[in-house]
Write a protein that holds these residues in place. Structure first.
Motif, PDB file in Angstrom:
ATOM      1  N   ALA A 160      49.222  31.742  40.985  1.00 27.27           N
ATOM      2  CA  ALA A 160      49.597  32.341  39.708  1.00 27.27           C
ATOM      3  C   ALA A 160      49.577  33.857  39.805  1.00 27.27           C
ATOM      4  O   ALA A 160      50.452  34.540  39.258  1.00 27.27           O
ATOM      5  N   GLU A 161      48.603  34.377  40.527  1.00 29.65           N
ATOM      6  CA  GLU A 161      48.505  35.826  40.676  1.00 29.65           C
ATOM      7  C   GLU A 161      49.726  36.367  41.408  1.00 29.65           C
ATOM      8  O   GLU A 161      50.323  37.358  41.014  1.00 29.65           O
ATOM      9  N   SER A 162      50.146  35.652  42.462  1.00 28.57           N
ATOM     10  CA  SER A 162      51.310  36.100  43.226  1.00 28.57           C
ATOM     11  C   SER A 162      52.580  36.023  42.395  1.00 28.57           C
ATOM     12  O   SER A 162      53.554  36.698  42.663  1.00 28.57           O
ATOM     13  N   LEU A 163      52.550  35.170  41.360  1.00 28.82           N
ATOM     14  CA  LEU A 163      53.721  35.054  40.498  1.00 28.82           C
ATOM     15  C   LEU A 163      53.645  36.031  39.338  1.00 28.82           C
ATOM     16  O   LEU A 163      54.421  35.941  38.386  1.00 28.82           O
ATOM     17  N   GLY A 164      52.667  36.906  39.395  1.00 27.17           N
ATOM     18  CA  GLY A 164      52.642  38.007  38.446  1.00 27.17           C
ATOM     19  C   GLY A 164      51.787  37.803  37.214  1.00 27.17           C
ATOM     20  O   GLY A 164      51.976  38.485  36.208  1.00 27.17           O
ATOM     21  N   TYR A 165      50.847  36.868  37.255  1.00 28.49           N
ATOM     22  CA  TYR A 165      50.003  36.651  36.076  1.00 28.49           C
ATOM     23  C   TYR A 165      48.733  37.487  36.165  1.00 28.49           C
ATOM     24  O   TYR A 165      48.109  37.567  37.227  1.00 28.49           O
ATOM     25  N   SER A 166      48.364  38.054  35.046  1.00 30.48           N
ATOM     26  CA  SER A 166      47.141  38.857  35.027  1.00 30.48           C
ATOM     27  C   SER A 166      45.936  37.936  34.935  1.00 30.48           C
ATOM     28  O   SER A 166      46.051  36.744  34.708  1.00 30.48           O
ATOM     29  N   ASN A 167      44.765  38.555  35.088  1.00 32.59           N
ATOM     30  CA  ASN A 167      43.508  37.841  35.021  1.00 32.59           C
ATOM     31  C   ASN A 167      43.368  36.971  33.769  1.00 32.59           C
ATOM     32  O   ASN A 167      43.075  35.779  33.848  1.00 32.59           O
ATOM     33  N   ILE A 168      43.590  37.616  32.621  1.00 32.68           N
ATOM     34  CA  ILE A 168      43.428  36.923  31.333  1.00 32.68           C
ATOM     35  C   ILE A 168      44.458  35.805  31.206  1.00 32.68           C
ATOM     36  O   ILE A 168      44.146  34.684  30.806  1.00 32.68           O
ATOM     37  N   GLN A 169      45.707  36.136  31.573  1.00 30.85           N
ATOM     38  CA  GLN A 169      46.771  35.129  31.494  1.00 30.85           C
ATOM     39  C   GLN A 169      46.439  33.926  32.345  1.00 30.85           C
ATOM     40  O   GLN A 169      46.641  32.788  31.948  1.00 30.85           O
ATOM     41  N   ARG A 170      45.916  34.183  33.536  1.00 35.56           N
ATOM     42  CA  ARG A 170      45.571  33.078  34.424  1.00 35.56           C
ATOM     43  C   ARG A 170      44.493  32.195  33.807  1.00 35.56           C
ATOM     44  O   ARG A 170      44.544  30.977  33.906  1.00 35.56           O
ATOM     45  N   PHE A 171      43.524  32.838  33.166  1.00 34.97           N
ATOM     46  CA  PHE A 171      42.439  32.078  32.547  1.00 34.97           C
ATOM     47  C   PHE A 171      43.008  31.098  31.522  1.00 34.97           C
ATOM     48  O   PHE A 171      42.630  29.932  31.480  1.00 34.97           O
ATOM     49  N   PHE A 172      43.966  31.566  30.721  1.00 31.55           N
ATOM     50  CA  PHE A 172      44.484  30.702  29.655  1.00 31.55           C
ATOM     51  C   PHE A 172      45.582  29.754  30.125  1.00 31.55           C
ATOM     52  O   PHE A 172      45.751  28.681  29.589  1.00 31.55           O
ATOM     53  N   LYS A 173      46.345  30.177  31.148  1.00 31.94           N
ATOM     54  CA  LYS A 173      47.487  29.358  31.569  1.00 31.94           C
ATOM     55  C   LYS A 173      47.124  28.374  32.678  1.00 31.94           C
ATOM     56  O   LYS A 173      47.761  27.338  32.821  1.00 31.94           O
TER      57      LYS A 173
END
Lengths: 369, 554
Positions: free
Chosen positions: B182-195
Motif C-alpha cells: 500500500a505504501e508503494s502505491l502511494g498511501y500515507s500512514n493514516i490512510q493505510r491504517f484505515f484502508k
C-alpha cells in the motif's frame, strides 16, 4: 521371505461417491512398486486401503495369499512412511524408532540390537539421541524410514515421502530409499505424483487416473510405449500433433501437415486408411531437417542447456512443440528462423483420436524397446 | 480414520456416553429446571407465562435489562476505542518497557472485575482518596462515581485488555508486505491504517467486542458494589433469588431464562461473525516496531502509559491498602502494618484460603481430564453424538455465572442429588464454568497434530488406547496446560456463581473479598485480594514459562 500383494477388484466408496471401482493389481515379492498419478487420482486412497486406514467396500486385498480386509491395522504388520514423516516430536530418534519394537514385547537386548542395526542402515547413528526438531528434513525422513522397517514388516508403504524435501535432497533421498529397499528386500508400495521420481526409483509403476489403472509396466516400457494418451502426456514431455493414416498396398504412412509424409512400420491394423490419429512425439524424437521436407515451423525461443538445446517451435497450424537437439550437432538456431521438422516414426506413439488408446503393435514395439 | 463399522462399543463410545451423562446432569438438567420453573406455577403446577410477563410489565424490572444493555454497549465501545489504538501503537511504535506493559495489561485482565470496583470506590467513591482531596481543596461537592459511570469505568478498564490481546494477535499475523504494498502505491500512514489494517482486523474487532459484551453483561460483582441504585440483570437475579422475604423461585427462574435468551443471541451472532468474516492470515514478515520521534513518540508513550496505569491502578491500590493500619474496618488512618494479614491468616479461619486452592485444584483436575477427552472426541472421533458434546461443552460460555448458580440450586437441593452446600457442588460449578478455556486450547493443539502421527503409531502395532496415552496426550500437553492455567486463573476469581452456592464451609477468597467489602472491612478485603492477585500473577508466570510465550490466548 518377501511377500506378494494381490489387489483384486477392490472398491472404495465415500458415501454415495465411488472413488475406486473394481481395481486390480498384482505386486510381486520384493519389488518396489509405484502408484503414480495426478493428485486426486486415488493412489493414496489405495495405499491407505492396503494398510487399513481406509475401509474396503468391495473386492479383496491379499498379502501372502491371505485376505487382510478385516485384519486390524495393528495386526497387519505393515510399515508406513508418511508424507509429513509423522515423527513423534516428544521422543528422541531412538525412542521413535523403538516405538513399534517396544510394542512387540521383544527382549531389551533384541530391541537394542535391531535399533543399532537400522541406525546403521539409514546412516543416522550419530543422531540417535537427538530430538526430532533438531533434525534436518532428510534426517527426519531417515528416521521415519527406519521406524517403519525396523519392525520387519511384511510390506512397506510410502506415501509421497519425498515431497517435503528440496530438489537436491529429494534426489539424494530417493537413491537412499532405493538402496535401502534393495538391501532389506521388502515388498514396497510407493505413492508419488512425480513421474521423474517414479521412473528413477521403481521396479514397476502403475499409472493411475480417476481411480483407474491406466497402465502397469517397467519405467522404460511406460516411457517408450505408453498404452494411451494420458500415460504418454503424464510421463515425460509429449508433443501431440495430428496426422492422417495413408495405406498404400502393404505399407502404412503418416501424413502430417505441409504434405510431409513418413512411413510407419509398427502400427496396428485398427488404424484404417484416411483415419485421423494423434501422434505423440517426444522432444528428442524430432529431427530438425536441413532440406525443405518436414513440418514447417518458426523457432520462437531457444534455450541452451549445455548437454542439449531446447527449441520452442510454433507450427504453421498454430500448435507449439518442444524440440531437443544435442548441443554438439550444430549452431544454435536463432529465434524467428523458419525450420522443418521430421519425425522419428519408429519411436513415436500413435493414438486413436476417439478413445486415445495406443495404435502401436505390441510385438513390433518390443523390438524398439 | 475410517475403520470398519464393527466393534461399535469401544472405549471411545463408552467415554462419549460417560461425558454425555456428565453434561446431562450438570448442564442440561439444571438448565431444563430453570426453563421449567420459569413457566410452571409454583403453587398450582400449571403452565403459566405470569413470571415472564411480570418482568416486562413492570418498569422496575425491565429497566434493569435496559441498564444492562446501556452499560454493556458503552463499555464495549470504549474498550475497543482504547484497546485498538494501544494494540496498534504497541506493534508499530517502539514503546519503552513494552514487555512489562504487555504483562501489566494481561494482569489487569485476569483480575476479577469486582476488585477493580472496590478499588475505584476507595479512590473515587464518596469518601475516596481522590474525591476527598478534590472536595477539600477545591470545595466541590462531588458525590463519587457510583451507578452508570462507575460501572462503565471499571468494566472498560477491565475489558480493553481482552480487545488488546485479540487485536495484538491479529496484527502479529498481518503480513507487513501488505502494508508495504500500500505504501508503494502511494498511501500515507493514516490512510493505510484505515484502508488496509482496519479492514483486515475487523473480524477480530467484532469477535473480541462480542466476547467483551458477553463478559460485561454477565458481570455481577461490579454493578453490585459500585452500581448502588443502578441495577443490572445479574444484580436483579441475585437479589430476587436471595431476597430475605423468601425468594420467588419462579420469578428468579424467569429472569434467568430471559437472560439466557439474551446471551444466547449474542453468542450466535458472535459465532456467525467469526465464521463469515475471517481472513486466514499468516505473516511471513510481521510488522516491525519502529522508533518514533518528536510529538508522535511523546503522544504514543503518554497514551499507552496512562491507560495501562489506570488499568493496573486497582491492583496497586489493593496491594497498598492491604498493608495499611485499619481502625474499625476503615483504612487510610495513617501508618503501615501487617494487621490485615494477621487478621485473615490467624484471626480468622484459614480455611477460606485453603478452600480456594483445594476446590480450585479439584476443579482443574476434572477440567483437564474432561477437556482432553472432549477435545479429542470432538476433533478426531467426529460423529453426531460428539458434535452434540461439542455444542454442549460451549454452553457455559452463554450461561452467566449467577444463572448457573441458581440452576445448580434448583437441581441439586433434593434427593437423590442433594449436593447443595457441599464442596462438591462448588467444584462442579467451577469445572463446568471454566472448562471451555481448556477445551478450546486442547482442540486447537489437536488441530496442529497431523493425523498421520496417530496412524504411524497404529501402523507400528500400538492399540488405539496406547496411541492416545503414549502419543496424543504427551503431544497435547502444552496446549492443555496453557488452557488449564487460564481455567485455573478464572476459577479462583470466580464470584457470580460462588456467591450463590457457597456456605460457611465452602467460602472462597473471592466470596470473602466480597463479603468483607459489604461489611466495610476494607483492610481484610485488601489482604484477601492481594493473595488472590499474587496467586493469579504467579500462575500467569508459570503459564509464560510453560508456553514459552509472553502472551495469552483467551
Amino acid at each position: 521371505m518377501s511377500v506378494a500383494i494381490n489387489i483384486e477388484d477392490v472398491v472404495k466408496r465415500y458415501g454415495d461417491q465411488t472413488v475406486i471401482n473394481g481395481l486390480s493389481i498384482d505386486i510381486k515379492p520384493g519389488e518396489l512398486f509405484t502408484l503414480l498419478g495426478p493428485s486426486g487420482c486415488g493412489k493414496t486412497t489405495l495405499l491407505r486401503m492396503i494398510i487399513g486406514f481406509n475401509s474396503i467396500e468391495g473386492g479383496a486385498i491379499k498379502i501372502d495369499d491371505k485376505v487382510v480386509n478385516n485384519i486390524p491395522i495393528s495386526k497387519r504388520n505393515m510399515g508406513m512412511v508418511f508424507q509429513n514423516y509423522a515423527i513423534f516430536p516428544h521422543m528422541n530418534v531412538k525412542d521413535n524408532i523403538g516405538f513399534g519394537l517396544k510394542n512387540k514385547k521383544l527382549d531389551k537386548s533384541e530391541i537394542e540390537s535391531r535399533i543399532a542395526d537400522i541406525l546403521k542402515v539409514v546412516q543416522i547413528e550419530d543422531f540417535k539421541n537427538r530430538m526430532p526438531d533438531k533434525l534436518s528434513g532428510g534426517q527426519q525422513q531417515r528416521v521415519a524410514l527406519a521406524r517403519a522397517i525396523v519392525i520387519h514388516p511384511k510390506v512397506l508403504l510410502m506415501d509421497e515421502p519425498l515431497s517435503n524435501l528440496d530438489a537436491k535432497l529429494r534426489i539424494e533421498m530417493r537413491n537412499a530409499i532405493k538402496n535401502i529397499q534393495q538391501q532389506v528386500g521388502i515388498t514396497t508400495v510407493y505413492v508419488t505424483h512425480d513421474q521423474e521420481e517414479a521412473l528413477a526409483i521403481s521396479d514397476r509403476i502403475a499409472v493411475m487416473n480417476k481411480g483407474i489403472i491406466q497402465q502397469v509396466g517397467k519405467p522404460k516400457e511406460l516411457y517408450e510405449r505408453p498404452s494411451n494418451l494420458f500415460v504418454s502426456k503424464f510421463i515425460g514431455t509429449s508433443n501431440v500433433i495430428k496426422a492422417k493414416v495413408e495405406r498404400k498396398s502393404d505399407d502404412v504412412y503418416l501424413q502430417f501437415s505441409d504434405g510431409y509424409t513418413e512411413q510407419i512400420r509398427n502400427i496396428s491394423d485398427r488404424a484404417t486408411n484416411n483415419a485421423t490419429v494423434l501422434v505423440s512425439v517426444r522432444p528428442h524424437e524430432f529431427i530438425i531437417s536441413t532440406d525443405q521436407d518436414g513440418i514447417k515451423g518458426i523457432v520462437q525461443n531457444n534455450m541452451f542447456l549445455g548437454v542439449n538445446t531446447h527449441y520452442f517451435v510454433e507450427l504453421e497450424d498454430g500448435n507449439k512443440v518442444e524440440v531437443i537437439q544435442d548441443a554438439e550437432v550444430a549452431e544454435i538456431i536463432p529465434e524467428g528462423q523458419s525450420i522443418s521438422l521430421k519425425v522419428k516414426t519408429n519411436r513415436v506413439n500413435v493414438f486413436d483420436v476417439e478413445n486415445e488408446e495406443s495404435l502401436i503393435e505390441e510385438g513390433v514395439a518390443n523390438e524398439v524397446g | 480414520m475410517k475403520l470398519g463399522k464393527k466393534n461399535k462399543f469401544n472405549t471411545w463410545n463408552g467415554l462419549t456416553i460417560i461425558i454425555l451423562v456428565f453434561f446431562a446432569v450438570f448442564i442440561i438438567f439444571p438448565l431444563f429446571l430453570v426453563l421449567k420453573k420459569s413457566m410452571i406455577d409454583t403453587q398450582t403446577g400449571e403452565f403459566t407465562f405470569t413470571y415472564i410477563s411480570k418482568f416486562f410489565e413492570r418498569k422496575f424490572y425491565w429497566v434493569t435489562l435496559m441498564n444492562s444493555f446501556k452499560v454493556t454497549v458503552v463499555s464495549t465501545f470504549l474498550s475497543v476505542a482504547i484497546g485498538l489504538p494501544i494494540a496498534y501503537l504497541m506493534r508499530r511504535v517502539k514503546v519503552k518497557g513494552s514487555k512489562i506493559i504487555e504483562i501489566l495489561i494481561i494482569i489487569s485482565y485476569i483480575s476479577p472485575p469486582f476488585i477493580g470496583a472496590y478499588a475505584w470506590i476507595q479512590l473515587l467513591g464518596r469518601s475516596g482518596v481522590i474525591t476527598s482531596f478534590f472536595n477539600n481543596t477545591l470545595g466541590l461537592e462531588f458525590e463519587g462515581i457510583y451507578g452508570f459511570s462507575g460501572i462503565v469505568l471499571v468494566l472498560t478498564l477491565q475489558s480493553f485488555p481482552l480487545i488488546y490481546i485479540y487485536i495484538s494477535g491479529a496484527l502479529k499475523n498481518l503480513d507487513n508486505s501488505l502494508n508495504e504494498a500500500a505504501e508503494s502505491l502511494g498511501y500515507s500512514n493514516i490512510q493505510r491504517f484505515f484502508k488496509i489494517i482496519i479492514p483486515l482486523i475487523i473480524p477480530t474487532i467484532l469477535a473480541s467486542s462480542l466476547l467483551v459484551f458477553m463478559r460485561v453483561i454477565a458481570d455481577f460483582g461490579t454493578p453490585m458494589l459500585i452500581g448502588e441504585g443502578y441495577r443490572t440483570i445479574p444484580v436483579l437475579i441475585y437479589t430476587q433469588f436471595m431476597s430475605e422475604v423468601g425468594g420467588d423461585d419462579g420469578f428468579a427462574a424467569a429472569l434467568c431464562a430471559i437472560f439466557i435468551v439474551v446471551t444466547l443471541v449474542l453468542f450466535l451472532i458472535q459465532r456467525m461473525v467469526a465464521r463469515h468474516y475471517s481472513y486466514s492470515m499468516s505473516a511471513l514478515k510481521p510488522m516491525i516496531t519502529e522508533k518514533s520521534t518528536g510529538m508522535k513518540n511523546i503522544l504514543s508513550h503518554g497514551f499507552v502509559y496512562l491507560t495501562v496505569l489506570l488499568a493496573i491502578l486497582p491492583q496497586l491500590v489493593v496491594i497498598f491498602t492491604s498493608f495499611l493500619k485499619t481502625e474499625g474496618g476503615q483504612v487510610y488512618t495513617g501508618g503501615f502494618s501487617f494487621d490485615n494479614y494477621k487478621n485473615i491468616l490467624f484471626g480468622k479461619n484459614l480455611s477460606v484460603i485453603l478452600n480456594t486452592y483445594k476446590m480450585g485444584l479439584m476443579a482443574i483436575i476434572i477440567i483437564i481430564v474432561f477437556g482432553i477427552l472432549i477435545a479429542y472426541l470432538t476433533v478426531r472421533k467426529r460423529n453426531v453424538i460428539t458434535s452434540i458434546l461439542d455444542t454442549i461443552s460451549m454452553f457455559p460460555f452463554i450461561i452467566p455465572g449467577s444463572v448457573l448458580g441458581i440452576a445448580f440450586l434448583f437441581a441439586f437441593s433434593d434427593k437423590p442429588l442433594a449436593w447443595s452446600g457441599t464442596a462438591f457442588i462448588m467444584v462442579m460449578s467451577f469445572a463446568i464454568r471454566r472448562m471451555p478455556y481448556t477445551i478450546r486450547s486442547s482442540t486447537a493443539i489437536i488441530g496442529q497434530i497431523s493425523p498421520s502421527i496417530e496412524e504411524a503409531a497404529i501402523s507400528l502395532g500400538a492399540s488405539e488406547t496406547k496411541t492416545f496415552v503414549k502419543v496424543m496426550v504427551p503431544m497435547m500437553m502444552p496446549g492443555v496446560m496453557a488452557g488449564a492455567i487460564m481455567s485455573w486463573i478464572t476459577v479462583i476469581s470466580e464470584l457470580s456463581s460462588s456467591i450463590i452456592l457457597y456456605t460457611n464451609n465452602t467460602q472462597t477468597l473471592t466470596v470473602s473479598v466480597y463479603t468483607e467489602v459489604i461489611r466495610g472491612n476494607y483492610g481484610n478485603a485488601s489482604a484477601y485480594s492481594t493473595i488472590l492477585t499474587l496467586t493469579s500473577i504467579i500462575s500467569l508466570l508459570v503459564f509464560f514459562k510453560l508456553t514459552g510465550k509472553k502472551e495469552v490466548s483467551v
